[in-house]
Design a protein around this motif. Sequence first.
Motif, PDB file in Angstrom:
ATOM      1  N   ILE A  25       0.836  -1.205   0.000  1.00 31.42           N
ATOM      2  CA  ILE A  25       0.000   0.000   0.000  1.00 31.42           C
ATOM      3  C   ILE A  25       0.869   1.253   0.000  1.00 31.42           C
ATOM      4  N   ILE A  26       0.215   2.367  -0.263  1.00 35.35           N
ATOM      5  CA  ILE A  26       0.874   3.671  -0.226  1.00 35.35           C
ATOM      6  C   ILE A  26      -0.128   4.688   0.331  1.00 35.35           C
ATOM      7  N   ALA A  27       0.379   5.660   1.071  1.00 31.05           N
ATOM      8  CA  ALA A  27      -0.458   6.743   1.585  1.00 31.05           C
ATOM      9  C   ALA A  27       0.254   8.053   1.295  1.00 31.05           C
ATOM     10  N   PHE A  28      -0.475   9.002   0.711  1.00 31.83           N
ATOM     11  CA  PHE A  28       0.122  10.290   0.369  1.00 31.83           C
ATOM     12  C   PHE A  28      -0.896  11.400   0.607  1.00 31.83           C
ATOM     13  N   LYS A  29      -0.378  12.616   0.783  1.00 28.97           N
ATOM     14  CA  LYS A  29      -1.238  13.760   1.077  1.00 28.97           C
ATOM     15  C   LYS A  29      -2.135  14.086  -0.112  1.00 28.97           C
ATOM     16  N   ASP A  30      -3.394  14.365   0.188  1.00 30.03           N
ATOM     17  CA  ASP A  30      -4.366  14.777  -0.823  1.00 30.03           C
ATOM     18  C   ASP A  30      -3.999  16.185  -1.301  1.00 30.03           C
ATOM     19  N   ILE A  31      -4.086  16.426  -2.597  1.00 32.41           N
ATOM     20  CA  ILE A  31      -3.724  17.751  -3.128  1.00 32.41           C
ATOM     21  C   ILE A  31      -4.816  18.789  -2.906  1.00 32.41           C
ATOM     22  N   GLN A  32      -6.013  18.349  -2.506  1.00 31.69           N
ATOM     23  CA  GLN A  32      -7.102  19.257  -2.160  1.00 31.69           C
ATOM     24  C   GLN A  32      -7.641  18.863  -0.785  1.00 31.69           C
ATOM     25  N   PRO A  33      -6.849  19.086   0.268  1.00 28.06           N
ATOM     26  CA  PRO A  33      -7.241  18.600   1.595  1.00 28.06           C
ATOM     27  C   PRO A  33      -8.523  19.243   2.112  1.00 28.06           C
ATOM     28  N   GLN A  34      -9.330  18.414   2.759  1.00 25.41           N
ATOM     29  CA  GLN A  34     -10.593  18.859   3.348  1.00 25.41           C
ATOM     30  C   GLN A  34     -10.512  18.918   4.870  1.00 25.41           C
ATOM     31  N   ALA A  35      -9.337  18.629   5.408  1.00 27.05           N
ATOM     32  CA  ALA A  35      -9.079  18.671   6.847  1.00 27.05           C
ATOM     33  C   ALA A  35      -7.587  18.898   7.024  1.00 27.05           C
ATOM     34  N   PRO A  36      -7.158  19.304   8.222  1.00 27.09           N
ATOM     35  CA  PRO A  36      -5.719  19.508   8.441  1.00 27.09           C
ATOM     36  C   PRO A  36      -4.879  18.279   8.101  1.00 27.09           C
ATOM     37  N   VAL A  37      -5.411  17.103   8.398  1.00 26.02           N
ATOM     38  CA  VAL A  37      -4.786  15.848   7.971  1.00 26.02           C
ATOM     39  C   VAL A  37      -5.716  15.233   6.942  1.00 26.02           C
ATOM     40  N   HIS A  38      -5.225  15.034   5.734  1.00 24.98           N
ATOM     41  CA  HIS A  38      -6.026  14.415   4.676  1.00 24.98           C
ATOM     42  C   HIS A  38      -5.076  13.685   3.749  1.00 24.98           C
ATOM     43  N   VAL A  39      -5.043  12.368   3.886  1.00 20.69           N
ATOM     44  CA  VAL A  39      -4.208  11.549   3.023  1.00 20.69           C
ATOM     45  C   VAL A  39      -5.073  10.519   2.312  1.00 20.69           C
ATOM     46  N   LEU A  40      -4.575  10.066   1.191  1.00 16.39           N
ATOM     47  CA  LEU A  40      -5.210   8.985   0.450  1.00 16.39           C
ATOM     48  C   LEU A  40      -4.415   7.722   0.726  1.00 16.39           C
ATOM     49  N   VAL A  41      -5.120   6.655   1.059  1.00 18.23           N
ATOM     50  CA  VAL A  41      -4.498   5.364   1.328  1.00 18.23           C
ATOM     51  C   VAL A  41      -5.033   4.393   0.282  1.00 18.23           C
ATOM     52  N   LEU A  42      -4.132   3.751  -0.453  1.00 19.19           N
ATOM     53  CA  LEU A  42      -4.575   2.880  -1.527  1.00 19.19           C
ATOM     54  C   LEU A  42      -3.641   1.708  -1.722  1.00 19.19           C
ATOM     55  N   PRO A  43      -4.163   0.644  -2.299  1.00 16.34           N
ATOM     56  CA  PRO A  43      -3.299  -0.494  -2.619  1.00 16.34           C
ATOM     57  C   PRO A  43      -2.440  -0.154  -3.839  1.00 16.34           C
ATOM     58  N   ARG A  44      -1.253  -0.701  -3.872  1.00 19.84           N
ATOM     59  CA  ARG A  44      -0.412  -0.530  -5.061  1.00 19.84           C
ATOM     60  C   ARG A  44      -1.054  -1.227  -6.262  1.00 19.84           C
ATOM     61  N   GLU A  45      -1.726  -2.324  -6.013  1.00 18.19           N
ATOM     62  CA  GLU A  45      -2.420  -3.061  -7.071  1.00 18.19           C
ATOM     63  C   GLU A  45      -3.609  -2.240  -7.561  1.00 18.19           C
ATOM     64  N   HIS A  46      -3.804  -2.200  -8.859  1.00 18.44           N
ATOM     65  CA  HIS A  46      -4.924  -1.453  -9.422  1.00 18.44           C
ATOM     66  C   HIS A  46      -6.217  -2.240  -9.246  1.00 18.44           C
ATOM     67  N   ILE A  47      -7.074  -1.722  -8.385  1.00 18.02           N
ATOM     68  CA  ILE A  47      -8.447  -2.208  -8.222  1.00 18.02           C
ATOM     69  C   ILE A  47      -9.306  -0.976  -8.459  1.00 18.02           C
ATOM     70  N   PRO A  48     -10.132  -0.963  -9.499  1.00 14.82           N
ATOM     71  CA  PRO A  48     -10.844   0.266  -9.855  1.00 14.82           C
ATOM     72  C   PRO A  48     -11.775   0.831  -8.778  1.00 14.82           C
ATOM     73  N   THR A  49     -12.632   0.010  -8.194  1.00 11.76           N
ATOM     74  CA  THR A  49     -13.631   0.515  -7.246  1.00 11.76           C
ATOM     75  C   THR A  49     -13.907  -0.531  -6.179  1.00 11.76           C
ATOM     76  N   VAL A  50     -14.691  -0.154  -5.172  1.00  7.43           N
ATOM     77  CA  VAL A  50     -15.093  -1.127  -4.149  1.00  7.43           C
ATOM     78  C   VAL A  50     -15.918  -2.254  -4.759  1.00  7.43           C
ATOM     79  N   MET A  51     -16.571  -1.994  -5.862  1.00  3.67           N
ATOM     80  CA  MET A  51     -17.360  -3.030  -6.523  1.00  3.67           C
ATOM     81  C   MET A  51     -16.495  -4.050  -7.257  1.00  3.67           C
ATOM     82  N   ASN A  52     -15.193  -3.775  -7.339  1.00  2.40           N
ATOM     83  CA  ASN A  52     -14.267  -4.697  -8.003  1.00  2.40           C
ATOM     84  C   ASN A  52     -13.451  -5.525  -7.011  1.00  2.40           C
TER      85      ASN A  52
END
Length: 114
Positions: A25-52
């Motif tokens: 996985i990787i976590a990085f700061k969101d470029i349009q933060p909506q809170a003082p702490v706002h990061v995106l956490v995602l798998p390195r593997e490409h999974i398009p959506t929760v439905m996948n």
Amino acid sequence: MSDCLFCKIVSGEIPSDIVYQDDKIIAFKDIQPQAPVHVLVLPREHIPTVMNITEESSNLIGYLHLKVKEIAEILGVAESGLRLVCNYGKDGDQIVQHIHFHLMGGRPLTWPPG
């Protein structure tokens, strides 16, 4: 996936402000933060959506959620609390078709969110 923005970040093709990464996985700061702490956490593997999410990828998504605690500790929001959000589809405002979770904190978060 060659045209996926987040896959390009995962590969290092596009720079980002990484706060955590490992081989899954990787976590990085969101470029349009909506809170003082706002990061995106995602798998390195490409999974398009929760439905996948499949039975095979469910372990990876579970691992990602286990790592949220560690990431929250790194970011200093483990004690005060956080919100973990996954958007899906047009009405859910999913912009990038690579499953990702918004980890937000650092201030009181109201409900409903928007």
